[in-house]
Design a protein around this motif. Structure first.
Motif, PDB file in Angstrom:
ATOM      1  N   ARG A 149       0.538  -1.037   0.315  1.00 17.57           N
ATOM      2  CA  ARG A 149       0.160   0.001   0.306  1.00 17.57           C
ATOM      3  C   ARG A 149       0.710   1.259  -0.231  1.00 17.57           C
ATOM      4  O   ARG A 149       0.459   2.456  -0.145  1.00 17.57           O
ATOM      5  CB  ARG A 149      -0.956  -0.300   1.056  1.00 17.57           C
ATOM      6  CG  ARG A 149      -1.821  -1.196   1.007  1.00 17.57           C
ATOM      7  CD  ARG A 149      -2.844  -1.275   0.149  1.00 17.57           C
ATOM      8  NE  ARG A 149      -3.785  -0.167  -0.054  1.00 17.57           N
ATOM      9  CZ  ARG A 149      -5.376   0.157  -0.977  1.00 17.57           C
ATOM     10  NH1 ARG A 149      -4.790  -0.569  -1.318  1.00 17.57           N
ATOM     11  NH2 ARG A 149      -5.526   1.392  -0.288  1.00 17.57           N
ATOM     12  N   GLU A 150       2.527   1.125   0.847  1.00 14.28           N
ATOM     13  CA  GLU A 150       2.846   2.211   0.527  1.00 14.28           C
ATOM     14  C   GLU A 150       3.491   2.698  -0.427  1.00 14.28           C
ATOM     15  O   GLU A 150       3.394   3.647  -0.801  1.00 14.28           O
ATOM     16  CB  GLU A 150       3.843   1.968   2.013  1.00 14.28           C
ATOM     17  CG  GLU A 150       4.689   3.319   2.387  1.00 14.28           C
ATOM     18  CD  GLU A 150       3.250   3.743   3.056  1.00 14.28           C
ATOM     19  OE1 GLU A 150       2.401   3.969   4.174  1.00 14.28           O
ATOM     20  OE2 GLU A 150       3.924   5.342   3.714  1.00 14.28           O
ATOM     21  N   ARG A 151       3.739   2.017  -0.767  1.00 10.93           N
ATOM     22  CA  ARG A 151       4.714   1.489  -2.455  1.00 10.93           C
ATOM     23  C   ARG A 151       3.540   2.420  -3.677  1.00 10.93           C
ATOM     24  O   ARG A 151       4.049   2.989  -4.456  1.00 10.93           O
ATOM     25  CB  ARG A 151       5.377  -0.309  -2.963  1.00 10.93           C
ATOM     26  CG  ARG A 151       6.587  -0.223  -2.477  1.00 10.93           C
ATOM     27  CD  ARG A 151       6.979  -1.367  -3.077  1.00 10.93           C
ATOM     28  NE  ARG A 151       8.229  -2.418  -2.351  1.00 10.93           N
ATOM     29  CZ  ARG A 151       8.295  -3.093  -2.576  1.00 10.93           C
ATOM     30  NH1 ARG A 151       7.315  -3.924  -2.602  1.00 10.93           N
ATOM     31  NH2 ARG A 151       9.643  -3.618  -1.875  1.00 10.93           N
ATOM     32  N   MET A 152       2.372   2.268  -3.435  1.00 15.55           N
ATOM     33  CA  MET A 152       1.325   2.515  -3.760  1.00 15.55           C
ATOM     34  C   MET A 152       0.741   4.327  -3.745  1.00 15.55           C
ATOM     35  O   MET A 152       1.008   4.727  -5.202  1.00 15.55           O
ATOM     36  CB  MET A 152       0.051   2.607  -3.855  1.00 15.55           C
ATOM     37  CG  MET A 152      -0.672   1.181  -4.599  1.00 15.55           C
ATOM     38  SD  MET A 152      -2.275  -0.022  -3.940  1.00 15.55           S
ATOM     39  CE  MET A 152      -1.355  -1.229  -4.587  1.00 15.55           C
ATOM     40  N   ARG A 153       1.558   4.674  -2.920  1.00 13.49           N
ATOM     41  CA  ARG A 153       1.764   6.260  -2.789  1.00 13.49           C
ATOM     42  C   ARG A 153       3.212   6.740  -3.551  1.00 13.49           C
ATOM     43  O   ARG A 153       3.750   6.458  -3.231  1.00 13.49           O
ATOM     44  CB  ARG A 153       1.389   6.344  -0.973  1.00 13.49           C
ATOM     45  CG  ARG A 153       0.646   6.199  -0.302  1.00 13.49           C
ATOM     46  CD  ARG A 153       1.363   6.033   1.212  1.00 13.49           C
ATOM     47  NE  ARG A 153       1.220   6.820   1.675  1.00 13.49           N
ATOM     48  CZ  ARG A 153       0.117   8.103   2.484  1.00 13.49           C
ATOM     49  NH1 ARG A 153      -0.710   7.449   2.448  1.00 13.49           N
ATOM     50  NH2 ARG A 153       0.159   8.339   3.143  1.00 13.49           N
ATOM     51  N   PRO A 154       2.670   8.416  -3.693  1.00 12.19           N
ATOM     52  CA  PRO A 154       3.423   8.929  -4.385  1.00 12.19           C
ATOM     53  C   PRO A 154       4.761   9.178  -3.092  1.00 12.19           C
ATOM     54  O   PRO A 154       4.631   9.096  -2.126  1.00 12.19           O
ATOM     55  CB  PRO A 154       3.100  10.776  -4.863  1.00 12.19           C
ATOM     56  CG  PRO A 154       1.585  10.518  -4.053  1.00 12.19           C
ATOM     57  CD  PRO A 154       1.071   8.996  -3.813  1.00 12.19           C
ATOM     58  N   GLU A 155       5.816   9.157  -3.528  1.00  7.99           N
ATOM     59  CA  GLU A 155       7.067   9.017  -2.979  1.00  7.99           C
ATOM     60  C   GLU A 155       7.165   9.673  -1.557  1.00  7.99           C
ATOM     61  O   GLU A 155       7.833   9.829  -0.459  1.00  7.99           O
ATOM     62  CB  GLU A 155       8.253   8.973  -3.193  1.00  7.99           C
ATOM     63  CG  GLU A 155       9.720   8.321  -3.206  1.00  7.99           C
ATOM     64  CD  GLU A 155      10.570   7.558  -4.285  1.00  7.99           C
ATOM     65  OE1 GLU A 155      11.420   7.851  -3.336  1.00  7.99           O
ATOM     66  OE2 GLU A 155      10.705   7.549  -5.288  1.00  7.99           O
ATOM     67  N   GLU A 156       7.120  11.428  -2.906  1.00  6.36           N
ATOM     68  CA  GLU A 156       7.276  12.351  -1.300  1.00  6.36           C
ATOM     69  C   GLU A 156       6.099  11.918  -0.098  1.00  6.36           C
ATOM     70  O   GLU A 156       6.418  12.588   1.035  1.00  6.36           O
ATOM     71  CB  GLU A 156       7.482  13.165  -1.654  1.00  6.36           C
ATOM     72  CG  GLU A 156       5.637  14.113  -2.881  1.00  6.36           C
ATOM     73  CD  GLU A 156       5.576  13.455  -4.371  1.00  6.36           C
ATOM     74  OE1 GLU A 156       6.581  12.631  -4.545  1.00  6.36           O
ATOM     75  OE2 GLU A 156       4.715  13.732  -4.803  1.00  6.36           O
ATOM     76  N   GLU A 157       4.694  11.387  -0.199  1.00  3.94           N
ATOM     77  CA  GLU A 157       3.967  10.982   0.320  1.00  3.94           C
ATOM     78  C   GLU A 157       4.036   9.444   1.026  1.00  3.94           C
ATOM     79  O   GLU A 157       3.513   9.671   2.340  1.00  3.94           O
ATOM     80  CB  GLU A 157       2.369  11.294   0.022  1.00  3.94           C
ATOM     81  CG  GLU A 157       2.355  12.361  -0.764  1.00  3.94           C
ATOM     82  CD  GLU A 157       0.714  11.892  -1.415  1.00  3.94           C
ATOM     83  OE1 GLU A 157       0.532  11.091  -0.802  1.00  3.94           O
ATOM     84  OE2 GLU A 157      -0.037  12.735  -2.074  1.00  3.94           O
ATOM     85  N   ARG A 158       4.850   9.534   1.663  1.00  3.58           N
ATOM     86  CA  ARG A 158       5.405   8.123   2.040  1.00  3.58           C
ATOM     87  C   ARG A 158       6.141   8.406   3.402  1.00  3.58           C
ATOM     88  O   ARG A 158       6.780   9.158   3.717  1.00  3.58           O
ATOM     89  CB  ARG A 158       6.824   7.001   1.059  1.00  3.58           C
ATOM     90  CG  ARG A 158       6.165   6.386   0.081  1.00  3.58           C
ATOM     91  CD  ARG A 158       7.116   5.173  -0.092  1.00  3.58           C
ATOM     92  NE  ARG A 158       6.407   5.181  -1.323  1.00  3.58           N
ATOM     93  CZ  ARG A 158       7.737   4.315  -2.105  1.00  3.58           C
ATOM     94  NH1 ARG A 158       8.835   4.075  -2.247  1.00  3.58           N
ATOM     95  NH2 ARG A 158       6.770   4.146  -3.530  1.00  3.58           N
ATOM     96  N   ARG A 159       5.550   7.476   4.147  1.00  4.09           N
ATOM     97  CA  ARG A 159       6.406   7.766   5.887  1.00  4.09           C
ATOM     98  C   ARG A 159       7.275   6.009   5.720  1.00  4.09           C
ATOM     99  O   ARG A 159       7.739   5.872   5.484  1.00  4.09           O
ATOM    100  CB  ARG A 159       5.415   7.361   6.611  1.00  4.09           C
ATOM    101  CG  ARG A 159       4.349   8.530   6.616  1.00  4.09           C
ATOM    102  CD  ARG A 159       5.331   9.484   7.849  1.00  4.09           C
ATOM    103  NE  ARG A 159       6.264   8.866   9.012  1.00  4.09           N
ATOM    104  CZ  ARG A 159       5.056   8.294  10.055  1.00  4.09           C
ATOM    105  NH1 ARG A 159       4.476   8.833  10.370  1.00  4.09           N
ATOM    106  NH2 ARG A 159       6.392   7.863  11.123  1.00  4.09           N
ATOM    107  N   GLN A 160       8.886   7.156   4.907  1.00  2.00           N
ATOM    108  CA  GLN A 160       9.905   6.081   4.968  1.00  2.00           C
ATOM    109  C   GLN A 160       9.955   4.940   6.148  1.00  2.00           C
ATOM    110  O   GLN A 160      10.527   4.080   6.202  1.00  2.00           O
ATOM    111  CB  GLN A 160      11.187   7.208   4.257  1.00  2.00           C
ATOM    112  CG  GLN A 160      12.420   6.348   3.879  1.00  2.00           C
ATOM    113  CD  GLN A 160      12.020   5.090   2.601  1.00  2.00           C
ATOM    114  OE1 GLN A 160      11.124   5.539   2.077  1.00  2.00           O
ATOM    115  NE2 GLN A 160      12.161   4.054   2.232  1.00  2.00           N
TER     116      GLN A 160
END
Ligand SMILES: N[C@@H](CCC(=O)N[C@@H](CS)C(=O)NCC(=O)O)C(=O)O
Length: 201
Positions: free
Chosen positions: A109-120
Motif C-alpha cells: 500500500r505504501e509503495r502505491m503512494r507518491p514517493e514524497e508522501e511515503r512515511r519512509q
C-alpha cells in the motif's frame, strides 16, 4: 457456508488451502469481494477485511486464524495440532507468517503512494519485519521445525505468504535463503496450492 475472499489475499488463501487439504472445500460457496473498494463488507466484518466466513445460521466469523480453526474442527485429520508443544509451535509459525503478511500488505500500500508522501520510517520498519520473519522461516526449514513431510497450519501459513511475496514483489526473498527456497518449490506443487494460485492482472 459463504466464504468472503479475494483471490489474491494470502489470508483467505490460507483458509482455502486448509479446506482443500482436508477435503472440505465443497462446504464453501465462494464470494469474491474487494476489501479496499467495497465498504459493504464492513457490515459483515467491521474491519472490512477478508477472509470472513458466514455460517449457515448467519453467524459471521473472521480473521483467518479463527476461520481456519473452525474449518479444522469440522473433520479429521486435524491440521492444527491439538497437543503441546506441537500446537504452540505451529500457531507461532502461523502468527509469524500472518504478521509478515500484515507488514507486506502495508509495504504494498505504501509503495502505491507518491514517493514524497511515503512515511519512509514506517515503510522500512515493515520491511524489517518481513525480512526477520523470512530469516526465521529459513532457520526453521534448516532445523526441521518447518517440514516438507507435513503440511499443517504453520506450513500452510508460511507457504501462502511466501507466494504473496512473489505475486506482489514485496521482497526478493530467495537470495541467502536456499533451504526456504527449496522448501517452497516443493510445497508450491501441492494440489491445494496450485488450485488456489492467483496473480495480479
Ligand atoms: N488478520 C487478518 C488480516 C486479513 C487482511 O489483512 N486481509 C486483507 C487482504 S490480503 C484485507 O482484507 N485488507 C483490507 C484492509 O486492510 O482494509 C486475517 O488474518 O484475516
Amino acid at each position: 457456508m459463504r466464504l468472503l475472499y479475494s483471490p489474491i489475499s494470502p489470508f483467505a488463501r490460507k483458509v482455502r488451502v486448509l479446506a482443500l487439504e482436508k477435503g472440505l472445500f465443497d462446504l464453501f460457496s465462494l464470494e469474491i469481494v474487494a476489501p479496499f473498494q467495497d465498504e459493504t463488507l464492513r457490515s459483515q466484518n467491521p474491519l472490512c477485511k477478508v477472509p470472513a466466513l458466514i455460517l449457515d445460521d448467519g453467524e459471521i466469523i473472521f480473521d483467518s486464524s479463527v476461520v481456519a480453526d473452525y474449518v479444522d474442527s469440522l473433520a479429521e485429520p486435524r491440521l492444527i495440532p491439538a497437543e503441546q508443544p506441537a500446537r504452540r509451535r505451529a500457531l507461532t509459525f502461523e502468527a509469524a507468517a500472518d504478521g509478515m503478511g500484515d507488514a507486506s500488505v502495508l509495504v504494498v500500500r505504501e509503495r502505491m503512494r507518491p514517493e514524497e508522501e511515503r512515511r519512509q520510517d514506517l515503510f522500512e520498519r515493515q520491511l524489517r519485519a518481513v525480512n526477520a520473519a523470512l530469516d526465521l522461516f529459513e532457520a526453521a526449514v534448516v532445523d526441521g521445525a518447518l517440514s516438507g513431510e507435513r503440511f499443517e497450519i504453520g506450513e500452510i501459513a508460511v507457504a501462502v505468504q511466501l507466494a504473496y511475496q512473489d505475486v506482489r514483489q514485496v521482497s526478493d526473498w530467495r537470495p541467502g535463503r536456499p533451504a526456504l527456497s527449496d522448501w517452497f518449490e516443493v510445497v508450491s506443487k501441492r494440489a491445494s496450492m496450485v488450485a488456489t494460485y492467483a496473480t495480479v492482472t
